[in-house]
Design an enzyme around this catalytic site. Structure first.
Site, PDB file in Angstrom:
ATOM      1  CE1 TYR A 325      -3.250   2.863   0.531  1.00 31.21           C
ATOM      2  CE2 TYR A 325      -4.088   1.643   2.413  1.00 31.21           C
ATOM      3  CZ  TYR A 325      -4.201   2.695   1.522  1.00 31.21           C
ATOM      4  OH  TYR A 325      -5.261   3.552   1.621  1.00 31.21           O
ATOM      5  CB  CYS A 326       0.965   4.300   0.125  1.00 31.85           C
ATOM      6  SG  CYS A 326       1.539   6.008   0.018  1.00 31.85           S
ATOM      7  CB  ILE A 327       5.842   4.484   0.804  1.00 34.89           C
ATOM      8  CG1 ILE A 327       7.359   4.369   0.664  1.00 34.89           C
ATOM      9  CG2 ILE A 327       5.417   4.210   2.231  1.00 34.89           C
ATOM     10  CD1 ILE A 327       8.127   5.302   1.567  1.00 34.89           C
ATOM     11  N   GLY A 329       3.840  -0.292  -1.276  1.00 35.69           N
ATOM     12  CA  GLY A 329       3.825  -0.860  -2.617  1.00 35.69           C
ATOM     13  C   GLY A 329       5.089  -0.542  -3.386  1.00 35.69           C
TER      14      GLY A 329
END
Length: 592
Positions: A325-327, A329
């Site tokens: 998720y987000c960073i 990812g």
């Protein structure tokens, strides 16, 4: 005692309580200011000097084109006259100057001639100020974006809704409460200033409104491993059989993992467990100065790689499904590329990315905070403390949606004198984490500023070159249409860098609400298209819109990579119950 006397006594007691709160908060504030002055702690971000320099460049460009400046002034005069004529027209009360602007929904803005003209004039001036930025030629794109962004911030701040004397809702409530609402608002303001040691720390939710492990992050499980950077949580099964391949979730360390486990109805983790996945989640440490030299490489080695080793030891499975998720990812993509460089990519069966940037050429308004000078400013502050204070990131993200996340709450708390409504999502949003200095500097420079991750071999982590094109595992890429942190067109370009099959899904809403959208919510919808043309807008036009949550679509997709059914796996005794101790550590409260 008669009822009137008792009422007067109660009112006097409430007013005395507010004055006591004001005195206590003022004392805390003065103590904090003296401490900051003694420590030389006067750091401000965004830096007013950088903003002033951008406006100076804009002003120089403006005066070089006097004809355009004169035309702009003439247009302003004409439109101001038109606004005044509209106010004086017989049907002006029924005409909303901007029907979509929630700030001016109170009937007082349209029933009172002075307020009606004031708010129409304000909206006109705000639009003209922004158009003046857009009309100037000869500005470099970054300066134009900075000036436009901070002009909008100034316009939002100067809205007549933000001042007690010109907000009819505030005046109405002050009369209703006999002025007590204004005293409560002053106490709330001083308490938030004291919390930030002189810099305003606007609280969306009271700090004691929720408790992690009691109200939030309540899915049953155990911490089965920990190192200096993370705790690994394995969640207890709720079915007799589970998918063969476990699911490893890599959340962002800019925020805490429990965004995926807010409560029973909104918990993605609880839902994934119910779908028959053996779910492991990384809970990142909230770092202090002792981790100042921690590198992005360390987050890779001691995060997902260490977690995969533990999962293989506990379950006997050599493959996992992964989700970032987000960073988180971004780190997951780096991990997959690193594994590919080592010839070990078969350890991963699939990869899911939530609102993840891999190509940083389009980061939306966040680019306002990304340039050489501002990164150097942050690096100087991080060198002194050893980390980037979480509150600075929170301030930057709040500025992206200032009317919703700043002024709306400032009016409610400071002008209307109301207590904040307990809201789990906003509590999580205010539960900041810090960033280790060395890691954050590398991340900002190599990814945001230089955009090197998209270039094969331009970066190395843990001794291996990174090439996103070498990632050939099936990938599910979720983005959201209104994302202001990872704009979907930017995430789309990153998805095309992967070498394997990609299912790109565009959900509704934003960076958080579009992800935390349970399958029974019936909200937002999502778009799908099998092809990934180079132009994201072409993809959008061809994509088919689907109703409701994207969660069922992901369930079907990931099941195809999860293997056969096996007996459910109960987590071992481990170190402590979920959610563990790392997630409970709160960042320092100040913003200095």
């Amino acid at each position: 005692m008669n009822r009137e006397a008792q009422t007067n006594d109660n009112n006097a007691a409430r007013l005395a309580l507010q004055w006591q709160r004001i005195a206590v908060a003022a004392n805390r504030l003065s103590t904090g200011l003296l401490r900051r002055q003694a420590e030389g702690d006067h750091f401000l971000f965004p830096d007013p000097q950088q903003i002033a320099q951008a406006y100076w460049r804009w002003g120089m460009a403006l005066v070089k084109d006097p004809a355009r400046l004169m035309a702009t002034q003439q247009r302003w005069t004409a439109e101001a006259l038109g606004a005044w004529q509209q106010v004086l027209s017989p049907d002006s009360v029924s005409e909303a100057s901007d029907a979509t602007d929630r700030r001016f929904k109170h009937p007082g803005w349209h029933e009172n001639l002075t307020l009606d003209f004031m708010h129409r004039g304000y909206l006109l001036a705000a639009r003209q100020a922004l158009s003046a930025v857009d009309d100037v030629e000869g500005l470099d794109p970054h300066t134009r974006q900075m000036v436009r962004f901070y002009t909008r911030q100034l316009a939002d701040a100067l809205s007549p809704t933000n001042f007690a004397a010109t907000n009819p809702a505030v005046l109405e409530r002050a009369v209703e409460t006999g002025g007590e609402s204004l005293l409560r608002g002053l106490a709330n303001l001083l308490e938030d200033l004291a919390e930030g040691d002189g810099q305003l720390r606007l609280r969306h939710v009271a700090p004691d409104a929720f408790e992690v492990g009691r109200d939030l992050a309540t899915t049953p499980g155990r911490v089965v491993y920990q190192n200096r950077l993370m705790q690994l949580i394995q969640y207890s099964p709720t079915s007799e059989t589970v998918h063969q391949r476990p699911l490893l979730v890599v959340p962002p360390w800019i925020n805490k993992f429990y965004i995926l486990d807010l409560n029973e109805k909104k918990s993605f983790i609880r839902w994934a467990v119910a779908q028959g996945h053996t779910v492991f989640v990384i809970s990142w440490v909230n770092p202090g100065p002792e981790l100042a030299d921690t590198r992005f490489d360390d987050y890779l080695a001691e995060g997902p790689i260490a977690a995969m080793d533990v999962i293989r030891e506990l379950t006997g499975e050599t493959q996992v499904n992964t989700l970032g998720y987000c960073i988180g990812g971004t780190l997951l993509a780096c991990t997959l590329s690193w594994l590919a460089a080592r010839g070990e990519q078969e350890r991963v069966s699939s990869a899911t990315f939530f609102t993840t940037l891999l190509d940083f050429s389009d980061v939306g308004e966040l680019s306002v905070f990304i340039d050489q000078d501002q990164i150097q400013l942050l690096e100087a502050q991080m060198a002194r403390k050893g980390y980037l204070q979480g509150a600075h990131l929170g301030q930057a993200f709040n500025l992206l949606q200032a009317n919703d996340l700043i002024w709306n709450y400032a009016i409610n708390s400071y002008l209307l004198g109301r207590d904040s409504v307990p809201f789990d999502l906003l509590y999580w949003n205010g539960d900041n984490t810090c960033m280790p200095a060395r890691m954050q500097s590398w991340y900002l420079r190599h990814l945001y500023l230089e955009n090197r991750l998209r270039v094969p071999g331009a970066l190395q982590l843990a001794g291996r070159p990174l090439d996103l094109g070498s990632i050939n595992v099936p990938a599910y890429f979720l983005s959201t249409a209104a994302d202001h942190i990872a704009p979907w067109r930017g995430t789309y370009h990153g998805a095309r860098l992967l070498g394997g099959p990609v299912r790109f899904v565009l959900g509704g809403s934003g960076h958080v609400a579009g992800v935390i959208n349970p399958e029974d919510s019936g909200k937002y919808g999502y778009r799908l298209h099998d092809q990934l043309p180079s132009d994201p807008d072409r993809w959008f036009r061809a994509a088919q819109e689907q109703p409701g949550s994207w969660w069922p679509d992901w369930r079907h997709w990931v099941a195809g990579h999860a293997g056969e059914q096996v007996p459910a796996r109960t987590p071992p005794a481990g170190l402590e119950p979920a959610p563990g101790s790392y997630v409970r550590v709160r960042a320092p409260s100040g913003v200095g």
